[in-house]
Design a protein around this motif. Structure first.
Motif, mmCIF file in Angstrom:
data_model
loop_
_atom_site.group_PDB
_atom_site.id
_atom_site.type_symbol
_atom_site.label_atom_id
_atom_site.label_comp_id
_atom_site.label_asym_id
_atom_site.label_seq_id
_atom_site.Cartn_x
_atom_site.Cartn_y
_atom_site.Cartn_z
ATOM 1 N N ALA A 157 -0.510 22.994 -0.784
ATOM 2 C CA ALA A 157 -0.714 23.848 -1.946
ATOM 3 C C ALA A 157 -1.961 23.426 -2.711
ATOM 4 O O ALA A 157 -2.749 24.270 -3.161
ATOM 5 C CB ALA A 157 0.510 23.794 -2.854
ATOM 6 N N LEU A 158 -2.171 22.113 -2.866
ATOM 7 C CA LEU A 158 -3.353 21.631 -3.584
ATOM 8 C C LEU A 158 -4.630 21.935 -2.809
ATOM 9 O O LEU A 158 -5.674 22.270 -3.399
ATOM 10 C CB LEU A 158 -3.226 20.130 -3.827
ATOM 11 N N ALA A 159 -4.567 21.839 -1.488
ATOM 12 C CA ALA A 159 -5.748 22.150 -0.683
ATOM 13 C C ALA A 159 -6.132 23.615 -0.840
ATOM 14 O O ALA A 159 -7.318 23.956 -0.977
ATOM 15 C CB ALA A 159 -5.478 21.815 0.786
ATOM 16 N N ALA A 160 -5.131 24.508 -0.842
ATOM 17 C CA ALA A 160 -5.414 25.932 -1.009
ATOM 18 C C ALA A 160 -5.948 26.225 -2.410
ATOM 19 O O ALA A 160 -6.872 27.032 -2.583
ATOM 20 C CB ALA A 160 -4.150 26.746 -0.754
ATOM 21 N N LEU B 274 -8.225 15.217 -6.299
ATOM 22 C CA LEU B 274 -8.930 16.150 -5.420
ATOM 23 C C LEU B 274 -10.084 16.831 -6.138
ATOM 24 O O LEU B 274 -11.126 17.123 -5.536
ATOM 25 C CB LEU B 274 -7.954 17.200 -4.882
ATOM 26 N N ALA B 275 -9.907 17.096 -7.432
ATOM 27 C CA ALA B 275 -10.958 17.754 -8.200
ATOM 28 C C ALA B 275 -12.044 16.777 -8.629
ATOM 29 O O ALA B 275 -13.091 17.212 -9.130
ATOM 30 C CB ALA B 275 -10.358 18.437 -9.423
ATOM 31 N N GLY B 276 -11.820 15.482 -8.449
ATOM 32 C CA GLY B 276 -12.816 14.495 -8.826
ATOM 33 C C GLY B 276 -12.922 14.279 -10.321
ATOM 34 O O GLY B 276 -14.007 13.945 -10.815
ATOM 35 N N VAL B 277 -11.841 14.478 -11.030
ATOM 36 C CA VAL B 277 -11.847 14.273 -12.483
ATOM 37 C C VAL B 277 -10.704 13.336 -12.829
ATOM 38 O O VAL B 277 -9.822 13.052 -12.008
ATOM 39 C CB VAL B 277 -11.679 15.605 -13.246
ATOM 40 N N TRP C 170 9.335 32.907 5.277
ATOM 41 C CA TRP C 170 8.092 33.643 5.473
ATOM 42 C C TRP C 170 6.880 32.920 4.874
ATOM 43 O O TRP C 170 5.753 33.374 5.026
ATOM 44 C CB TRP C 170 8.207 35.035 4.836
ATOM 45 N N TRP C 171 7.126 31.804 4.171
ATOM 46 C CA TRP C 171 5.998 31.053 3.608
ATOM 47 C C TRP C 171 5.224 30.372 4.725
ATOM 48 O O TRP C 171 5.799 29.828 5.675
ATOM 49 C CB TRP C 171 6.487 29.999 2.622
ATOM 50 N N SER C 172 3.893 30.360 4.602
ATOM 51 C CA SER C 172 3.020 29.703 5.566
ATOM 52 C C SER C 172 1.668 29.466 4.896
ATOM 53 O O SER C 172 1.436 29.910 3.757
ATOM 54 C CB SER C 172 2.841 30.567 6.823
ATOM 55 N N GLY C 173 0.779 28.770 5.598
ATOM 56 C CA GLY C 173 -0.548 28.537 5.057
ATOM 57 C C GLY C 173 -1.294 29.829 4.760
ATOM 58 O O GLY C 173 -1.849 30.007 3.663
#
Length: 810
Positions: free
Chosen positions: A434-437, A484-487, A359-362
């Motif tokens: 997961a990181l994008a979300a 992704l966070a730019g740090v 049942w997992w999805s974006g």
């Protein structure tokens, strides 16, 4: 949770007459669990056994001759009018009668396994008492007199008190709480009556109780003890008392520590989940709950120790979450029964995601983040966000089990929820989605703030197992999130094995060894060997046991210095690992690096992680300094320092060279603008983090652990030294031992020799000689002491270090 998924068996509700009889039988219950209930071995029994063994070792050291407090107590007892002797004898007899009654009840109720336990506990306690008396007095005489308990005895400890108390304590795990409470009070009354009757002093009486605890804990570890959970009939009767008659019920397939989960069906056919925190259940007892909280500090651990308070807490948070629109179980009712069992009845909703991973999805990941955000918006933190606590009902996603949640959460608790959510979604849909979300919901700043908490120690037990089995590398996940966070990714402290400073420290070790060898040159080795041959090896064994007790106390002090909750178990392993690092990397750098990296793994910034070690070390220094000045002011102790001798010119030149070299390095660093700005920026950041870590010291609990742990460690170190002195027939008072040990420890801290090798041995030997021991004997005692506290612990410290690395604590 559908009732069909559990072990269901319908229960016929008895008639009112039968119900009254059942309630009467329940009110007269003696034993907590069912006869065929499975047993379990518990860590608290190990704790009790170790604590009792350490206590007996300490008391055996001061048993002969009697201490001043004990002599004063005996004098006071003798001044009490003899008319009260009958009352004191009654207290002794009541304990005996209760112990016999427990054994008889076991036979009458056919609880043969419990009868075996209580009888074996008495036998083990008798053996322990006999061994102690042999070690203290050197003979076996007087045992029958002590067993009769009708006239004074020199037996250490008093045999009758020890055996009867052992029977009562061994049975406590199997009987109901009212019976358990009566037994505990009778044990206390029996011990006090034994002293007031003049049969023994307070020290032997306490030793008798500790011997009983050791005997009972040994039997519990050997055979296990009852869980004490209520039966299904008891749960059904409790639900009826709360106005919730049920059609059927059964034990849930998945049980949790600290409660008994029951799946039920109400009269209308609707499913129910009943959480029972039983009065007589062993895993809800105060000691067990406190031990699990302190030793493990698992994510989502109960916020309070009381059964009813835990039920109220979970019910309140569940209602608060439901009112905010979060999908969660419905609270039907909560309360306590006449037997003081605390119950929470919930209406289950949906199905946990761990049962339906497909049942997992974006969109599902977005729903999870939205639910976490709404939870935090109303001032709640969950603490256990994994797929076992995430539930799906149609197109909605929610959370279950708020027992480990909290209101008004700290920033660390909020970041913990976010880190758990990130890991849960990464395990379910992969790291990149997961990181994008997470980035879309938290933003770059929020994601960067959560990165230090993406550590195994912050996750739930279930998540750690999933990450290990699924091959999810948390370090890679943290690094990718930083991109992704730019740090910059939060860099962990390096653990360098060999540096030039280590080589210099190794050279100092050679110097220290040569100094120690020269000190031994003036000692008669033949006489030293004779002293070791004539030593009491019982006291030497006691000394080696006592030598391992200061490190748990040091772990407690470190727990007080930490601004974030950390389990005692890993902290204790860290203390053991530090003993290995002190030799493997012969400088303080290795230990400091390990401490910093350990606390970074638990979500602290570098400055805060460094500040924890500084706070702990400063507290230890202040405790030592306070003890030294207190002993100098309040006792006849004094320091005789001879400054008439010339200081070796070579040592003076070495000190001056080191100071000049340090000043030159500082001057060069601050002379270059680029380096100066970097140093000041780093120092400012570290100071800010350290200040945040120190603010929590306003808590009396943390201050008590910080200073109390260090004080306990100093007392235990001094007691260990006294045990080895007693092994050679010299009884030295605790005040003198504290003065000797603290003085030498402070001196060794100011010398650039790793572990104070040579300096500590010489200083302790000098102190013991001043206390009245011959030089050869004092040196033998000191060598045994240093072997037990400094040279042997690195052996198990090596394994502790690898355990910490394997479990991602380092």
């Amino acid at each position: 949770r559908a009732p069909a998924a559990c072990h269901n068996h319908a229960l016929m509700r008895p008639s009112p007459v039968d119900r009254t009889a059942a309630d009467r039988r329940r009110g007269l219950r003696l034993f907590a669990g069912q006869r065929d209930e499975p047993r379990a071995r518990r860590a608290t029994d190990v704790l009790l056994l170790v604590a009792a063994a350490v206590g007996l070792a300490l008391l055996s050291l001061i048993a002969v001759p009697p201490a001043g407090f004990e002599r004063a107590t005996i004098t006071f007892v003798r001044s009490i009018p003899g008319g009260f002797d009958g009352l004191w004898q009654l207290g002794v007899d009541l304990l005996t009668v209760f112990a016999v009654a427990v054994a008889v009840a076991c036979a009458v109720r056919r609880r043969w396994s419990v009868l075996r336990d209580v009888l074996l506990a008495g036998l083990v306690t008798s053996a322990v008492a006999a061994g102690l008396d042999r070690a203290v007095h050197g003979s076996w005489a007087g045992g029958w007199t002590s067993l009769r308990g009708v006239e004074p005895t020199v037996w250490f400890p008093p045999l009758r008190l020890a055996i009867t108390a052992a029977v009562v304590i061994a049975a406590a795990a199997h009987v109901t709480q009212p019976v358990r409470r009566v037994g505990r009070w009778l044990v206390v009354v029996g011990a006090a009556s034994t002293v007031l009757l003049g049969l023994c002093g307070p020290v032997p009486a306490i030793a008798g109780l500790l011997a009983a605890v050791a005997g009972a804990a040994s039997v519990h570890l050997l055979f296990g003890s009852s869980r004490g959970r209520p039966g299904l009939a008891d749960v059904e009767a409790a639900l009826l008392g709360l106005g919730m008659p049920v059609r059927s019920l059964g034990a849930a397939q998945r049980q949790r520590t600290g409660m008994f989960l029951v799946d039920a069906v109400d009269e209308s056919g609707g499913p129910l989940v009943v959480k029972v925190r039983g009065r007589d259940a062993s895993d809800t007892q105060l000691l067990t709950t406190a031990w699990r909280t302190v030793w493990y500090r698992e994510a989502g651990a109960p916020r309070s120790f009381g059964r009813l308070q835990q039920i109220e807490h979970e019910a309140f948070l569940t209602l608060l979450a439901a009112q905010s629109g979060i999908l969660t179980a419905g609270v039907v009712t909560a309360g306590a029964t006449v037997d003081d069992d605390a119950l929470l009845v919930l209406r289950p909703v949906g199905e946990p995601l761990d049962a339906r991973p497909e049942w997992w999805s974006g969109p599902r990941v977005e729903q999870v983040w939205d639910g976490v955000g709404r939870l935090h918006a109303i001032g709640l933190a969950h603490g256990q966000i994994d797929d076992r606590h995430l539930v799906v009902d149609g197109d909605a996603t929610g959370l279950l089990d708020f027992g480990g949640g909290t209101v008004a959460p700290s920033p660390q608790q909020l970041r913990t929820d976010e880190a758990q959510t990130l890991v849960t979604t990464a395990l379910a849909v992969g790291p990149e989605p997961a990181l994008a979300a997470a980035l879309a919901y938290l933003g770059p700043g929020g994601l960067a703030a959560a990165l230090p908490f993406v550590q195994p120690t912050v996750l739930t037990t279930h998540q750690r197992a999933q990450a290990r089995d699924g091959g999810l590398d948390l370090d890679e996940l943290r690094g990718r999130a930083a991109e992704l966070a730019g740090v910059e990714a939060p860099e962990l402290q390096r653990l360098r094995r060999v540096k030039w400073s280590s080589i210099v420290q190794l050279a100092l070790l050679v110097v220290a060894f040569l100094a120690l060898s020269s000190a031994m040159a003036g000692i008669d080795l033949e006489h030293l060997g004779q002293q070791l041959n004539d030593a009491k090896w019982w006291f030497i064994a006691v000394g080696f046991v006592l030598a391992q007790t200061p490190r748990p106390a040091q772990a407690i002090s470190t727990m007080g210095a930490s601004p974030t909750p950390i389990p005692l178990g890993p902290l204790y392993a860290l203390q053991l690992a530090s003993s290995y690092l002190n030799l493997a990397v012969p400088s303080s750098a290795g230990r400091i690096a390990a401490n910093v990296r350990f606390f970074q793994r638990h979500g602290l910034a570098t400055g805060a992680a460094f500040a924890v070690g500084v706070l702990d070390g400063t507290a230890g220094f202040l405790v030592q300094l306070g003890l030294l000045f207190g002993l100098l002011l309040l006792t006849p102790a004094s320091i005789d320092v001879d400054l008439s001798g010339a200081v070796p010119s070579g040592l003076t030149q070495l000190v001056l060279l080191i100071v000049a070299f340090g000043v030159a390095i500082i001057a060069v660093l601050f002379a270059v603008p680029k380096w100066r700005r970097r140093i000041l920026a780093t120092a400012r950041e570290l100071f800010t983090d350290a200040l945040d870590a120190a603010r929590g010291l306003r808590s009396p609990r943390r201050v008590g652990m910080l200073f109390g742990g260090n004080l306990a460690a100093e007392i235990l170190f001094a007691t260990t030294l006294g045990a080895f002195a007693a092994a050679f027939g010299f009884r030295i008072g605790l005040i003198e031992l504290l003065f000797i040990n603290v003085s030498v420890s402070l001196l060794a801290n100011f010398l650039p020799i790793p572990g104070g090798i040579g300096v500590v041995e010489g200083g302790l030997t000098l102190g013991l000689v001043r206390a009245g021991m011959p030089e050869e004997t004092a040196f033998a005692a000191v060598i045994l002491y240093r072997l037990s506290v400094f040279y042997l612990p690195p052996l198990w410290g090596f394994f502790a270090l690898h355990w910490l690395e394997r479990n991602k604590h380092l």
